[in-house]
Design a protein around this motif. Structure first.
Motif, PDB file in Angstrom:
ATOM      1  N   HIS A   1      -5.297   2.928  13.393  1.00 56.19           N
ATOM      2  CA  HIS A   1      -5.039   3.521  12.075  1.00 56.19           C
ATOM      3  C   HIS A   1      -4.975   5.044  12.225  1.00 56.19           C
ATOM      4  O   HIS A   1      -5.974   5.698  12.518  1.00 56.19           O
ATOM      5  CB  HIS A   1      -6.179   3.105  11.140  1.00 56.19           C
ATOM      6  CG  HIS A   1      -5.840   3.222   9.708  1.00 56.19           C
ATOM      7  ND1 HIS A   1      -6.304   4.245   8.939  1.00 56.19           N
ATOM      8  CD2 HIS A   1      -5.081   2.446   8.899  1.00 56.19           C
ATOM      9  CE1 HIS A   1      -5.867   4.076   7.701  1.00 56.19           C
ATOM     10  NE2 HIS A   1      -5.121   2.995   7.649  1.00 56.19           N
TER      11      HIS A   1
ATOM     12  N   ASP B   1       0.847  -1.187   0.000  1.00 59.68           N
ATOM     13  CA  ASP B   1       0.000   0.000   0.000  1.00 59.68           C
ATOM     14  C   ASP B   1       0.887   1.244   0.000  1.00 59.68           C
ATOM     15  O   ASP B   1       1.191   1.797   1.052  1.00 59.68           O
ATOM     16  CB  ASP B   1      -0.866  -0.062   1.269  1.00 59.68           C
ATOM     17  CG  ASP B   1      -1.754   1.156   1.438  1.00 59.68           C
ATOM     18  OD1 ASP B   1      -1.857   1.953   0.491  1.00 59.68           O
ATOM     19  OD2 ASP B   1      -2.335   1.297   2.528  1.00 59.68           O
TER      20      ASP B   1
ATOM     21  N   GLU C   1      -0.824  -4.418  13.266  1.00 60.45           N
ATOM     22  CA  GLU C   1      -1.326  -3.094  12.875  1.00 60.45           C
ATOM     23  C   GLU C   1      -2.530  -2.784  13.761  1.00 60.45           C
ATOM     24  O   GLU C   1      -3.394  -3.628  13.952  1.00 60.45           O
ATOM     25  CB  GLU C   1      -1.778  -3.076  11.400  1.00 60.45           C
ATOM     26  CG  GLU C   1      -0.630  -3.249  10.420  1.00 60.45           C
ATOM     27  CD  GLU C   1      -1.062  -3.296   8.954  1.00 60.45           C
ATOM     28  OE1 GLU C   1      -2.115  -2.731   8.606  1.00 60.45           O
ATOM     29  OE2 GLU C   1      -0.325  -3.907   8.165  1.00 60.45           O
TER      30      GLU C   1
ATOM     31  N   HIS D   1       6.435  -2.769   4.364  1.00 64.70           N
ATOM     32  CA  HIS D   1       6.226  -4.207   4.278  1.00 64.70           C
ATOM     33  C   HIS D   1       7.355  -4.785   3.444  1.00 64.70           C
ATOM     34  O   HIS D   1       7.148  -5.429   2.424  1.00 64.70           O
ATOM     35  CB  HIS D   1       4.886  -4.542   3.638  1.00 64.70           C
ATOM     36  CG  HIS D   1       3.677  -4.045   4.364  1.00 64.70           C
ATOM     37  ND1 HIS D   1       3.412  -4.373   5.679  1.00 64.70           N
ATOM     38  CD2 HIS D   1       2.671  -3.253   4.010  1.00 64.70           C
ATOM     39  CE1 HIS D   1       2.281  -3.799   6.060  1.00 64.70           C
ATOM     40  NE2 HIS D   1       1.819  -3.098   5.070  1.00 64.70           N
TER      41      HIS D   1
HETATM   42  C1  IPT Z   1      -3.678  -3.052   5.974  1.00 68.70           C
HETATM   43  C2  IPT Z   1      -2.362  -3.185   5.266  1.00 68.70           C
HETATM   44  O1  IPT Z   1      -1.610  -4.227   5.806  1.00 68.70           O
HETATM   45  C3  IPT Z   1      -1.561  -1.939   5.304  1.00 68.70           C
HETATM   46  O2  IPT Z   1      -0.509  -2.056   4.389  1.00 68.70           O
HETATM   47  C4  IPT Z   1      -2.387  -0.739   4.989  1.00 68.70           C
HETATM   48  O3  IPT Z   1      -2.867  -0.881   3.689  1.00 68.70           O
HETATM   49  C5  IPT Z   1      -3.563  -0.686   5.916  1.00 68.70           C
HETATM   50  O4  IPT Z   1      -4.318  -1.838   5.791  1.00 68.70           O
HETATM   51  C6  IPT Z   1      -4.476   0.470   5.592  1.00 68.70           C
HETATM   52  O5  IPT Z   1      -3.865   1.692   5.630  1.00 68.70           O
HETATM   53  S1  IPT Z   1      -4.721  -4.269   5.279  1.00 68.70           S
HETATM   54  C7  IPT Z   1      -6.384  -3.860   5.620  1.00 68.70           C
HETATM   55  C8  IPT Z   1      -7.231  -4.645   4.679  1.00 68.70           C
HETATM   56  C9  IPT Z   1      -6.764  -4.190   7.000  1.00 68.70           C
END
Ligand code: IPT
Length: 941
Positions: A478, A185, A475, A328
């Motif tokens: 956010h 991403d 993660e 990543h």
């Molecule tokens: C999650 C990804 O691992 C990360 O790279 C980034 O895209 C994030 O989401 C959003 O900002 S994946 C998501 C489907 C939970």
């Protein structure tokens, strides 16, 4: 099939992966570790010739016209092609391993000199990062091929180089089969974006060198080496000083191989898991206070200069971060050297993400049973496994690396099993992590159970389940835009349960490109498919400056907690390896914004211990606004702060009657006149339209009751229920509001209004009575009583909006500050008396949105109006209207309003992290059905 799509040809003549190091020609230089001092190292960074072609098939045999480009860089940041932001979706057809026929190509070229000494030895060239693949030519002869953008590629070029001037050409393609593994991403950017250098090597010197640390001892795969502790040579390691993220003590091992001196920083530490599922570093249970880190820079793209890496790591330290997931892909090797030195626990992730397979048929499905998924295809096995191998072999000597991650969002398949098996067999000293394993209920052989964006209650369920492994939120929270607001709640649970070992906030910094005076994101470059500003989701801004969310994370991650009982202060040291006596604790008793007693002390409290202290202060019998104990733990800078309400009785000034106001009722207006003031109340609209004090008008518009806030990025789902956007079916339409007055009456010194608020096309969401009482001193007491419609979505906020003359910019308040704060994002602020201004309150979120709120306020004064309350309100003062903030997509579209807007709010809903995380927690929503709100407007005479 073109060669770059051939899965049996993912490299040609590339050297086997070895550990990362730089060889030196003398011991002194090796100990100093300044790469560029080494006679055996020549950096090829700098200006190269460059030619760009939209299609590789257009590259001529001989290029006659060259541009110039800096190396390292991404060519899209220098005017070729476009920065292309897509998250999950591949930017081309999903037809692995095939990539578009029109494959852009950048050709790089330069001269380099090989002198006599070098010619007698072997010459290698090392590329630390090239996106997406490279074909190497020396003196027009083909040398080899490599892919794996964030992995190292080394070639032995001895037989191609001659004494004197040599020519190097690197053909870099935008796409290759490896691009399917690099669907991270981020902005898709190409070119040579990390260092390129030559190494001069003895023909027989060691290649791969492994340093192991077992039972507090160092073992080296080479025989000839010396261990140093600082300047001192060590013969035997008795009672070594251990490495940890708080005290990253490093020994230096210098390997002597032929004429080369090869230095390594070595940290002695051990990683294990307790039977309660705790993560133990040197036997001590450690919580990972992490962030996800991408390589991103608004000017350089994916190129990360050493100084920027160092300064951002220092900023992480400042925010009490102790863990980094290298999302990543493996980082620049120097990044890991810095993590060893500065002290971070690193989850090193390999360069694999194949997320876009979920949407290859439209929708978003992990249909792992389908044969399309390349993580299950045998032909892709080598491509997967070699990426784990190249990471592990390159980075195995770093003490900072505590976990190997098998990549991100790539489904789960046999190729993952192969990677995991290889990694576990190769390195038993670290843990293996792969979040995608959860797609088969964690039955695969990973050492930690990892999840992303699980709710607070969800992690509690994991904490209580049977699984004995540590639970890691790879993660969470956010951090997009204004936020994250939920870090505090996660950490209440993480500290509660041993097995919850912490997590990494998504993500460290906003990805954006700075152009034409503002930050740009997906869709600003004409991409065919894109994900808008979903890349602007950093805990810090793109320039790494802090926002409220950064400071909130710092406050939650801090290593001191305290509680107060009378004069007794209990202090808990949450550090794992640091005595609190390394810092100074300052305390202050602050009453109505004035310090009445202060002190300083050094607290000798060992890691994971608490102690009680008695503070010497006497409290007043009462106060006007509040009395607090403020604590600040400081070293080079403040590392922790807390505030406790000392619960002193509050006695407010009585609203002394100076003279009785006169009321004149006209057809539409009620005119109230006092000694120095005239107020005009509009009966038709049920509100004040004019407040004149000493002949000066304080309002520029009628006072309004409103519920809208410019949606934050974290409101990006709920906003469709709140407002009218493209979809005109689902919202309560609070951004297109109708205010209705059913009844308005003057009775003595009170004006009573009965009315409702409704969004366009909807029935009223709020029915209310407001009573405005004009007191003897000219104050207006406002008492709102409201009833929110059953089944109504929780409200963004609710309160009164005052438009005031633009010249009134500065203000004073007693409430939570000095930074913006919300119900769930307020641990970084404290109650005090502050001064601010509309300019200071503005926060430049990349997509403009709600900002600048202050909770727990008792008093705010601006432009001759003083707003007070006996309880608390929330407020916001802005030079922008919520409508303007809602409409603007970039900061340069914002236009200041003709008036400043003051909001005195009953409540403003919390922030949460629902841009990708769970819904806002119940307790932070404005969801009550009965509302009672009282405050005073007091003109300053
Ligand atoms: C999650 C990804 O691992 C990360 O790279 C980034 O895209 C994030 O989401 C959003 O900002 S994946 C998501 C489907 C939970």
């Amino acid at each position: 099939m073109r060669s770059y799509e051939n899965l049996n040809l993912i490299s040609e003549n590339r050297e086997p992966q070895r550990s990362y190091y730089i060889p030196y020609d003398t011991l002194e230089k090796a100990l100093k570790g300044n790469k560029e001092d080494s006679e055996y190292y020549r950096l090829l960074n700098g200006e190269w010739n460059f030619a760009y072609f939209n299609r590789d098939i257009d590259v001529p045999e001989v290029i006659t016209k060259w541009d110039k480009i800096p190396v390292p860089s991404n060519w899209q940041m220098h005017g070729y092609d476009i920065p292309y932001y897509t998250n999950v979706n591949y930017p081309y057809a999903v037809d692995s391993p095939y990539v578009p026929d029109d494959n852009p190509c950048g050709v790089y070229n330069r001269e380099f000199i090989v002198d006599r000494q070098w010619k007698e030895r072997d010459t290698y060239i090392v590329f630390e990062g090239v996106n997406s693949c490279l074909y190497l030519y020396i003196n027009d002869e083909y040398v080899g091929y490599s892919q794996g953008s964030h992995l190292q590629s080394e070639f032995n070029i001895s037989k191609y180089v001659k004494k004197g001037s040599n020519n190097i050409t690197v053909r870099v393609l935008k796409w290759c089969s490896g691009s399917y593994l690099e669907d991270q991403d981020f902005f898709r950017l190409s070119g040579i974006f990390r260092d390129v250098y030559l190494l001069s090597r003895d023909k027989n010197s060691a290649r791969d060198i492994e340093i192991k640390v077992e039972n507090k001892n160092i073992s080296v795969s080479e025989k000839d080496y010396v261990i140093y502790d600082g300047e001192n040579k060590i013969d035997k390691l008795d009672n070594p000083i251990l490495w940890n993220a708080e005290k990253p003590h490093l020994y230096k091992v210098v390997v002597k191989s032929c004429s080369e001196y090869i230095p390594f920083n070595v940290g002695i530490r051990d990683i294990s898991v307790s039977d309660k599922g705790e993560l133990l570093i040197n036997g001590v249970s450690v919580k990972l206070k992490g962030v996800n880190h991408h390589d991103t820079n608004p000017k350089f793209g994916h190129y990360t200069p050493y100084e920027t890496m160092k300064s951002e790591l220092l900023k992480m330290k400042e925010l009490n971060v102790n863990c980094i997931r290298t999302s990543h892909y493996p980082p620049n090797p120097e990044f890991l050297n810095l993590c060893d030195e500065l002290g971070f626990y690193v989850v090193d992730e390999t360069d694999i993400e194949i997320h876009g397979f979920v949407s290859r048929n439209g929708g978003y499905v992990y249909d792992m049973e389908s044969e399309d998924w390349i993580c299950n295809q045998e032909v892709w096995k080598n491509s997967f496994v070699e990426r784990a191998q190249r990471m592990v072999e390159r980075d195995k000597n770093h003490p900072c690396v505590i976990m190997w991650s098998m990549g991100n969002e790539s489904g789960y398949g046999s190729n993952h099993d192969a990677m995991i098996a290889w990694t576990k067999n190769r390195d038993k000293s670290r843990l293996v992590h792969y979040e995608g394993a959860n797609l088969i209920n964690d039955k695969c052989d990973v050492d930690v159970v990892s999840r992303m964006y699980t709710s607070v209650s969800g992690i509690e369920e994991f904490a209580k389940n049977e699984d004995k492994r540590p639970f890691f939120l790879c993660e969470y929270s956010h951090a997009m835009g204004n936020g994250p607001g939920d870090v505090w709640d996660y950490w209440q649970r993480i500290y509660q349960y041993p097995k919850l070992i912490g997590g990494c906030i998504w993500e460290w910094a906003d990805h954006a490109v700075f152009a034409d005076g503002a930050y740009r994101y997906g869709g600003d470059f004409g991409e065919t498919t894109h994900d808008g500003n979903f890349c602007c989701d950093g805990l810090v801004f793109a320039d790494r400056s802090f926002k409220a969310g950064s400071l909130e994370a710092k406050a939650v991650y801090q290593y001191m907690r305290t509680s107060v009982n009378g004069n007794k202060l209990t202090i808990s040291n949450l550090y794992d390896f640091t005595n609190l006596n390394e810092y100074k604790l300052q305390w202050k008793v602050v009453c109505d914004g004035e310090t009445i007693k202060a002190g300083e002390m050094i607290c000798d409290i060992k890691p994971h211990q608490s102690k009680e202290y008695t503070l010497d202060f006497t409290l007043p019998e009462n106060c006007k606004l509040g009395c607090y104990l403020n604590l600040s733990l400081t070293g080079e800078y403040e590392v922790a702060a807390e505030q406790h309400d000392l619960h002193v009785a509050i006695k407010t000034d009585s609203n002394a009657v100076t003279s009785s106001p006169k009321f004149v009722e006209e057809k539409q207006l009620i005119i109230i006149t006092g000694e120095n003031y005239v107020y005009k109340f509009n009966k038709h609209y049920g509100s004040f339209e004019s407040i004149t004090v000493n002949g000066e008008e304080k309002l520029t518009d009628i006072i309004k009751l409103t519920a809208w806030r410019a949606p934050t990025d974290n409101d990006r789902r709920i906003k469709y229920e709140w407002g009218l956007f493209e979809d005109n079916r689902s919202g309560v339409n609070l951004n297109r509001i109708f205010s209705k007055v059913y009844f308005c009456e003057l009775a003595d010194n009170k004006i009573i209004v009965n009315g409702s608020l409704a969004g366009i096309s909807r029935s009223p969401f709020l029915r209310f009575n407001v009573m405005f009482t004009i007191l003897g001193n000219g104050s207006i007491k406002v008492e709102l009583e409201g009833k929110v419609k059953e089944n109504c979505v929780y409200l963004p906020r609710l309160g009164f909006e005052f438009s005031i003359p633009k010249k009134n910019k500065e203000f004073r308040y007693y409430g939570m500050g000095p930074y913006e704060n919300y119900l769930d994002m307020c641990h970084h602020t404290k109650v005090d008396m502050y001064e601010s201004s509309v300019d200071k309150e503005y926060v430049p979120y990349i997509v403009p949105q709600e900002h600048g709120n202050h909770t727990r306020t008792k008093f705010v004064e601006i432009g001759g109006l003083r707003f007070t309350t006996e309880s608390e309100f929330e407020f916001n003062i802005s030079k922008y209207t919520s409508e303007m903030l809602t409409a603007a997509a970039h900061t340069d579209e914002l236009m200041e309003n003709e008036s400043n807007i003051v909001r005195i709010d009953y409540k403003n809903s919390g922030i949460g992290s629902n841009s990708c995380g769970p819904e806002l927690l119940e307790q932070y929503r404005l969801s009550e059905k009965h509302i009672k709100f009282k405050f005073y407007i007091k003109p300053v005479m």
